[in-house]
Design a protein around this motif. Structure first.
Motif, mmCIF file in Angstrom:
data_model
loop_
_atom_site.group_PDB
_atom_site.id
_atom_site.type_symbol
_atom_site.label_atom_id
_atom_site.label_comp_id
_atom_site.label_asym_id
_atom_site.label_seq_id
_atom_site.Cartn_x
_atom_site.Cartn_y
_atom_site.Cartn_z
ATOM 1 N N ALA A 1 1.208 -1.287 -0.326
ATOM 2 C CA ALA A 1 -0.112 -0.361 0.497
ATOM 3 C C ALA A 1 0.376 1.346 0.088
ATOM 4 C CB ALA A 1 -0.792 -0.584 1.291
ATOM 5 N N LEU A 2 2.593 0.953 0.218
ATOM 6 C CA LEU A 2 2.785 2.027 0.921
ATOM 7 C C LEU A 2 3.261 3.013 -0.609
ATOM 8 C CD1 LEU A 2 4.710 2.086 4.338
ATOM 9 C CD2 LEU A 2 2.861 3.630 3.595
ATOM 10 N N GLN A 3 4.211 1.686 -1.159
ATOM 11 C CA GLN A 3 4.818 1.863 -2.543
ATOM 12 C C GLN A 3 6.042 3.097 -2.210
ATOM 13 O OE1 GLN A 3 4.114 -0.210 -5.618
ATOM 14 N NE2 GLN A 3 3.073 -1.098 -4.197
ATOM 15 N N THR A 4 6.677 2.831 -1.619
ATOM 16 C CA THR A 4 8.139 3.808 -1.140
ATOM 17 C C THR A 4 9.127 2.903 -1.794
ATOM 18 O OG1 THR A 4 7.307 4.176 1.064
ATOM 19 C CG2 THR A 4 9.311 4.973 0.758
ATOM 20 N N ARG A 5 10.011 4.029 -2.532
ATOM 21 C CA ARG A 5 11.135 3.187 -3.104
ATOM 22 C C ARG A 5 12.574 3.933 -2.430
ATOM 23 N NH1 ARG A 5 10.986 5.476 -9.121
ATOM 24 N NH2 ARG A 5 13.039 3.332 -9.137
ATOM 25 N N PHE A 6 12.516 2.843 -1.702
ATOM 26 C CA PHE A 6 14.025 3.175 -0.830
ATOM 27 C C PHE A 6 15.306 2.305 -1.647
ATOM 28 C CE2 PHE A 6 11.479 3.121 3.062
ATOM 29 C CZ PHE A 6 11.441 4.490 3.143
ATOM 30 N N HIS A 7 16.779 3.157 -1.345
ATOM 31 C CA HIS A 7 17.314 2.187 -1.390
ATOM 32 C C HIS A 7 17.550 0.339 -1.730
ATOM 33 C CE1 HIS A 7 21.343 2.006 -4.015
ATOM 34 N NE2 HIS A 7 22.286 0.777 -2.639
ATOM 35 N N ASP A 8 17.864 0.668 0.318
ATOM 36 C CA ASP A 8 17.095 -0.762 0.406
ATOM 37 C C ASP A 8 16.423 -0.564 1.828
ATOM 38 O OD1 ASP A 8 17.933 -3.526 0.512
ATOM 39 O OD2 ASP A 8 20.019 -2.922 1.278
ATOM 40 N N VAL A 9 15.849 -1.648 2.219
ATOM 41 C CA VAL A 9 15.579 -1.895 3.634
ATOM 42 C C VAL A 9 16.200 -3.487 3.794
ATOM 43 C CG1 VAL A 9 13.386 -2.580 4.677
ATOM 44 C CG2 VAL A 9 13.187 -0.612 2.935
ATOM 45 N N VAL A 10 16.320 -3.564 5.109
ATOM 46 C CA VAL A 10 17.333 -4.749 6.776
ATOM 47 C C VAL A 10 16.144 -4.456 7.751
ATOM 48 C CG1 VAL A 10 18.774 -5.009 7.770
ATOM 49 C CG2 VAL A 10 18.794 -3.194 5.474
ATOM 50 N N ASN A 11 15.329 -5.700 7.490
ATOM 51 C CA ASN A 11 14.721 -6.264 8.257
ATOM 52 C C ASN A 11 15.123 -6.861 9.043
ATOM 53 O OD1 ASN A 11 11.150 -4.996 6.803
ATOM 54 N ND2 ASN A 11 12.671 -6.750 5.210
ATOM 55 N N VAL A 12 15.577 -5.935 10.117
ATOM 56 C CA VAL A 12 16.218 -6.486 10.970
ATOM 57 C C VAL A 12 15.065 -7.609 12.302
ATOM 58 C CG1 VAL A 12 17.256 -6.222 12.807
ATOM 59 C CG2 VAL A 12 17.013 -4.759 11.508
ATOM 60 N N TRP A 13 13.958 -7.518 12.635
ATOM 61 C CA TRP A 13 12.888 -8.615 12.855
ATOM 62 C C TRP A 13 12.860 -9.853 12.124
ATOM 63 C CZ3 TRP A 13 9.485 -10.394 9.548
ATOM 64 C CH2 TRP A 13 9.132 -8.981 8.718
ATOM 65 N N ARG A 14 13.268 -10.123 11.381
ATOM 66 C CA ARG A 14 12.974 -11.351 10.070
ATOM 67 C C ARG A 14 13.450 -12.754 10.722
ATOM 68 N NH1 ARG A 14 14.775 -11.231 3.662
ATOM 69 N NH2 ARG A 14 16.520 -11.329 4.765
ATOM 70 N N ASP A 15 14.630 -12.119 10.920
ATOM 71 C CA ASP A 15 15.592 -13.862 11.419
ATOM 72 C C ASP A 15 16.425 -13.782 12.643
ATOM 73 O OD1 ASP A 15 14.699 -15.242 8.610
ATOM 74 O OD2 ASP A 15 15.704 -13.821 7.527
ATOM 75 N N VAL A 16 18.187 -13.171 12.336
ATOM 76 C CA VAL A 16 19.098 -13.380 13.328
ATOM 77 C C VAL A 16 18.578 -12.387 14.417
ATOM 78 C CG1 VAL A 16 20.610 -15.040 12.061
ATOM 79 C CG2 VAL A 16 20.754 -12.903 12.535
#
Length: 322
Positions: free
Chosen positions: A110-125
């Motif tokens: 829904a947000l349709q934001t264009r970042f250079h990169d997104v680091v989802n820290v919550w996802r794994d380790v």
């Protein structure tokens, strides 16, 4: 329109109808998105932005960090509102978003934001299974790594603290971190049997756990770093115009406790040279089960019977369940 399950919940908890009346007042019957005078974070001058989730200005102002402290008005009283008002539809390919919160991932289409990169820290380790959150030291490590990997990009680091779960000694004593169905509405009903004094202490401790790592970041990140919050928190104060006691951070309720946030500016050496480097490859998908588990752990969503209820809230949609 309001659904049958919402009507049933109002019957069980009449104060939700009062909250909805307050929301309609603050949003001018749903026509206004956010409080007047809200800060557009990407129009402000910074190289790195540290977001402390649910951090009240008045509590932050009692702590000490190097820099010039002011306050700003946030564009929302809930993370979903904050993201919609600041991120939606924007070209931010000069920015890397490092986040401990799953909310952006949940709202990304829904947000349709264009970042250079997104680091989802919550996802794994990055996710701590015992504390059921991302610890501030983990976020600090990921933020420094992102700044080193992308030296010519703006860095947004979205910490979870002081947001629930309460990971200080008071919080661990009074709240079961294994309880997935935590919601501030349960606190309001007295389900946990804790006083406002205990809540205040747990909230303050959550901020105090995070601040040493934020202080370290101010020395590790070059250029201008701003420390702020996406929204505040209510702990038993009375809302307006109908003066019911509120807990948590319901969307569409724009009291000072919820929308006045810190804005600490700290300079460290030369400013960064920011360039637009395009967008990196799309991040790998995360299963809905994992996303829902993370959000439940943070108190954003819970199950009612077998029905999944989203607590994020959107403008134009009744938000009685938040």
């Amino acid at each position: 329109m309001y659904g049958l399950h919402q009507v049933r919940q109002v019957i069980r908890e009449p104060s939700l109808a009062v909250r909805e009346a307050n929301r309609l007042y603050h949003t001018r019957l749903g026509r206004r998105r956010g409080p007047p005078g809200g800060v557009d974070i990407f129009e402000e001058d910074w190289d790195s932005l540290v977001i402390l989730d649910a951090c009240r200005y008045d509590i932050f102002a009692q702590r000490s960090l190097p820099g010039r402290l002011e306050s700003r008005i946030s564009k929302g009283s809930h993370t979903s509102e904050f993201l919609a008002a600041n991120f939606a539809g924007r070209d931010l390919r000069d920015t890397v978003y490092v986040t401990a919160s799953p909310m952006y991932y949940r709202k990304r289409d829904a947000l349709q934001t264009r970042f250079h990169d997104v680091v989802n820290v919550w996802r794994d380790v990055g996710w701590h299974e015992d504390f059921r959150t991302v610890l501030p030291e983990t976020m600090a490590d990921y933020t420094v790594q992102a700044a080193e990997t992308y030296p010519n990009k703006r860095i947004v680091a979205h910490f979870l603290q002081p947001h629930y779960p309460f990971i200080g000694s008071t919080g661990r004593k009074h709240f079961d971190l294994d309880k997935l169905n935590f919601a501030w509405s349960d606190v309001k009903r007295g389900t946990f049997g804790v006083s406002d004094d205990v809540l205040w202490e747990a909230f303050r401790e959550n901020l105090d756990v995070a601040l040493p790592h934020v202080r370290q970041l101010l020395g590790d990140l070059s250029g201008r770093t701003v420390v702020t919050a996406d929204h505040g928190q209510m702990i038993g104060e009375r809302a307006s115009p109908l003066p019911i006691r509120e807990y948590g951070h319901p969307p569409g309720i724009y009291t000072d406790e919820l929308v006045r946030v810190p804005w600490l500016v700290s300079d460290n050496g030369e400013r960064k040279t920011i360039v637009d480097g395009g967008a990196t490859a799309a991040d790998a998908d995360v299963s809905e089960e994992v996303v829902r588990d993370r959000l439940e752990s943070l108190g954003y969503v819970h199950t009612v019977g077998q029905k999944f209820v989203n607590h994020s809230g959107t403008h134009g949609v009744p938000t009685l369940f938040t």
